[in-house]
Each structure stands twice: as C-alpha cells, then as structure tokens.
Scaffold this motif. Structure first.
Motif, short mmCIF file in Angstrom:
data_model
loop_
_atom_site.label_atom_id
_atom_site.label_comp_id
_atom_site.label_asym_id
_atom_site.label_seq_id
_atom_site.Cartn_x
_atom_site.Cartn_y
_atom_site.Cartn_z
N VAL A 1 36.81 70.94 30.49
CA VAL A 1 35.97 69.76 30.70
C VAL A 1 36.65 68.82 31.70
O VAL A 1 36.00 68.27 32.61
N ASP A 2 37.95 68.64 31.57
CA ASP A 2 38.68 67.77 32.48
C ASP A 2 38.70 68.36 33.89
O ASP A 2 38.55 67.64 34.88
N LEU A 3 38.86 69.67 34.00
CA LEU A 3 38.86 70.33 35.30
C LEU A 3 37.51 70.18 35.99
O LEU A 3 37.43 69.91 37.20
N LEU A 4 36.44 70.34 35.23
CA LEU A 4 35.11 70.19 35.80
C LEU A 4 34.86 68.76 36.26
O LEU A 4 34.22 68.52 37.29
N ALA A 5 35.38 67.80 35.49
CA ALA A 5 35.24 66.39 35.89
C ALA A 5 36.01 66.12 37.18
O ALA A 5 35.59 65.29 38.00
N PHE A 6 37.11 66.82 37.37
CA PHE A 6 37.90 66.68 38.60
C PHE A 6 37.14 67.22 39.81
O PHE A 6 37.37 66.80 40.94
N GLY A 7 36.21 68.14 39.55
CA GLY A 7 35.45 68.73 40.64
C GLY A 7 36.01 70.06 41.11
O GLY A 7 35.85 70.44 42.27
N VAL A 8 36.64 70.80 40.20
CA VAL A 8 37.24 72.08 40.55
C VAL A 8 36.17 73.05 41.06
O VAL A 8 35.00 72.98 40.68
N ASP A 9 36.57 73.97 41.93
CA ASP A 9 35.63 74.95 42.47
C ASP A 9 35.11 75.88 41.38
O ASP A 9 33.98 76.38 41.48
N GLY A 10 35.91 76.14 40.39
CA GLY A 10 35.49 77.02 39.32
C GLY A 10 36.61 77.24 38.32
O GLY A 10 37.75 76.79 38.51
N ALA B 1 40.51 77.88 38.76
CA ALA B 1 41.59 77.45 37.88
C ALA B 1 41.66 78.36 36.66
O ALA B 1 40.67 78.51 35.93
N GLY B 2 42.82 78.95 36.42
CA GLY B 2 42.98 79.88 35.31
C GLY B 2 43.29 79.18 33.99
O GLY B 2 44.25 78.43 33.88
#
Length: 292
Positions: free
Chosen positions: A257-266, A204-205
């Motif tokens: 932080v929200d992206l990581l909580a979503f479980g994004v690949d990176g 995610a950019g």
C-alpha cells in the motif's frame, strides 16, 4: 505480450513469482497453485530457474503451461553462468516456440556441488544480456535484477549501481528488485538510479514472511536489512506460527500500500507457491491497486 508494454496502461503492474518444484514434489503442485491464483489476474507470472540450470526443463514446461493452459502472460528466468551460447540460444528458442518472449536475464547461482565452467561464457548478468540482445534483438523483452541495498557480492552500493547501469545500457527493458523490508531504502534507491539516468520501469519485490526459517534464509542468502518494526514482529510471534503468518501478510500488505502511494511502477510478489497468502494480499490491496 511484452511486459515492457504493460507499464503504459496507466496503473501499477502486479506480478507473481513461482518456482519449479524441488525435492521430489510433483509439478502438478505448481499447476494447482496456478489454478488457485489464475482469477487474481496478475499482469504476468515469473517462473524461476534453479541453481546451475537444475530446473531448466521444469522452467520451460511450467512457463508454457502458464501461457498456453492458464492464459496468463509469463516471464521465464534465464541464467548464463553454467551455460554456453549454444545452450542459451536453444533454451530461448524453445521458450519462444511456446510463446514465451519475456526473459529475466541473470548470472545465476552456481550449483552446490560445483560444476561451473572454468571460463564461463557469461560470468556476469551483463554478458548474458548483451548476448541475448545481439542474438534475438527486439524479438524478446529483457528484464534484469536490481538490488536496493546492493548485491551481497558487491563491494558497496556504489559499485552495484554502476553494474546496474551497465546492464540497463546493454539492453534491459525493465528491472525487478530483490526483496526488501524497508520501503525507505527502496525510495532512496529509486532516487539514486533516476539521478544516474536509469529510466526503465522498476518492479518492487515484496516477500511475505510466514515463518522464522524464512528470515534465517533471507539473511544467509540476501543480506537485506530489517527495520525495527519488522524485527519486533518476528520476535513477538516467533513461537506462534499462525500469528506470525498473519502478521507477515499484514506487513506485506502495508508495504505494498505504501509503495503504491509512492507511485511505484509495479509490485512483484514472491508467492513461494502459496496461493492462499497471495490471494489474501491481493484482496487487501485490491482497491488501492486499481483492481478492486
């Protein structure tokens, strides 16, 4: 190391993007940036490629330095619009000679003064991807760009997603998205591509906005949308550069932080060659990203 193998480590991949200098800025400025962020230990560094191939030599040089002087894994942008097969193959061979095996295959932007061949060999990214996979097989790891809100030249998102699937089926190992400021749009994008059978990892950019001019440029080039929260932030601090920069770092941190909580690949951070900003964001997300 191939970037595609990094996604098997069990934690989100974090990458930084840097660009070759423009306007007479010495390349040593980029090396100072690299020296300042080296200890942040990104999984890899992405080196961009100028419109029409205008920074080809700088891209090769910087990618080599990232890999061989700073000891960081690197991905080099590779564009095809203004190059023929021989030029592309020579460029990739030069990169491989320097130990660079990760490529971001893109159509590329035409130079402002024209210069695009009448019948380009690679009019679209998918054409370049097919060529790279045929010419180099599994010797290279190929990434492609993805657009959560659709490419600015696409008729609509549906059309752009069809093109994205074509790129993946042509041999793409992972995707890197264009910047976006509304995570919900990204989550809907992920749901749609997974439903289409696109299963490769997606970075995610994230772009930390530091001044109003960046916002204007983003609108003119990318056509991305701004959620109300972001719009209020820019309007509130437009006349206070220091405060806007602080708010921009905070917004990017909250996004990640929200992206990581979503479980994004990176997460792929567009650093704009600003080591201070990059360091602050990385410090902010250290614990939640597993790097604290």
């Amino acid at each position: 190391m191939f970037v595609k193998d990094m996604f098997r480590r069990g934690r989100p991949v974090v990458s930084f993007e840097i660009f070759p200098p423009r306007g007479g800025v010495p390349v040593e400025e980029v090396y100072r940036t690299l020296g300042a962020i080296r200890d942040l230990k990104p999984d890899f560094v992405s080196v961009t490629y100028g419109a029409g191939g205008g920074t080809r030599d700088s891209t090769l040089e910087i990618a080599s330095v990232v890999k061989n002087r700073f000891g960081l894994e690197v991905m080099a942008h590779c564009t095809g619009l203004c190059h023929g097969p021989v030029e592309v193959d020579e460029m990739v061979e030069d990169l491989m000679y320097e130990g660079v095996y990760n490529l971001l295959a893109m159509r590329g932007d035409p130079p402002r003064d024209g210069g695009v061949p009448r019948d380009p060999a690679f009019p679209h990214a998918v054409d370049l991807i097919r060529h790279l996979r045929l010419a180099f097989g599994d010797e290279v790891c190929i990434a492609a760009a993805a657009y959560p809100e659709g490419h600015v030249e696409a008729e609509d998102l549906e059309e752009d997603l069809r093109y994205l699937k074509e790129k993946v089926e042509a041999g793409v190992d992972f995707l890197v998205t264009q910047l976006f400021f509304d995570n919900e749009l990204f989550y809907r994008f992920m749901e749609r591509i997974r439903a289409m059978g696109i299963g490769v990892p997606v970075l995610a950019g994230v772009f930390p906005v530091l001044n109003p001019k960046q916002v204007e440029r983003i609108v003119s080039l990318c056509g991305v949308s701004f959620p109300p929260k972001f719009t209020r932030m820019v309007a509130r601090y437009a006349d206070d550069p220091g405060a806007l920069a602080e708010a921009g770092v905070a917004y990017a941190t909250e996004q990640i932080v929200d992206l990581l909580a979503f479980g994004v690949d990176g997460v792929h951070i567009y650093t704009m060659n600003r080591p201070d900003t990059t360091r602050r964001i990385m410090n902010n997300i250290g614990l939640v990203s597993g790097r604290g």
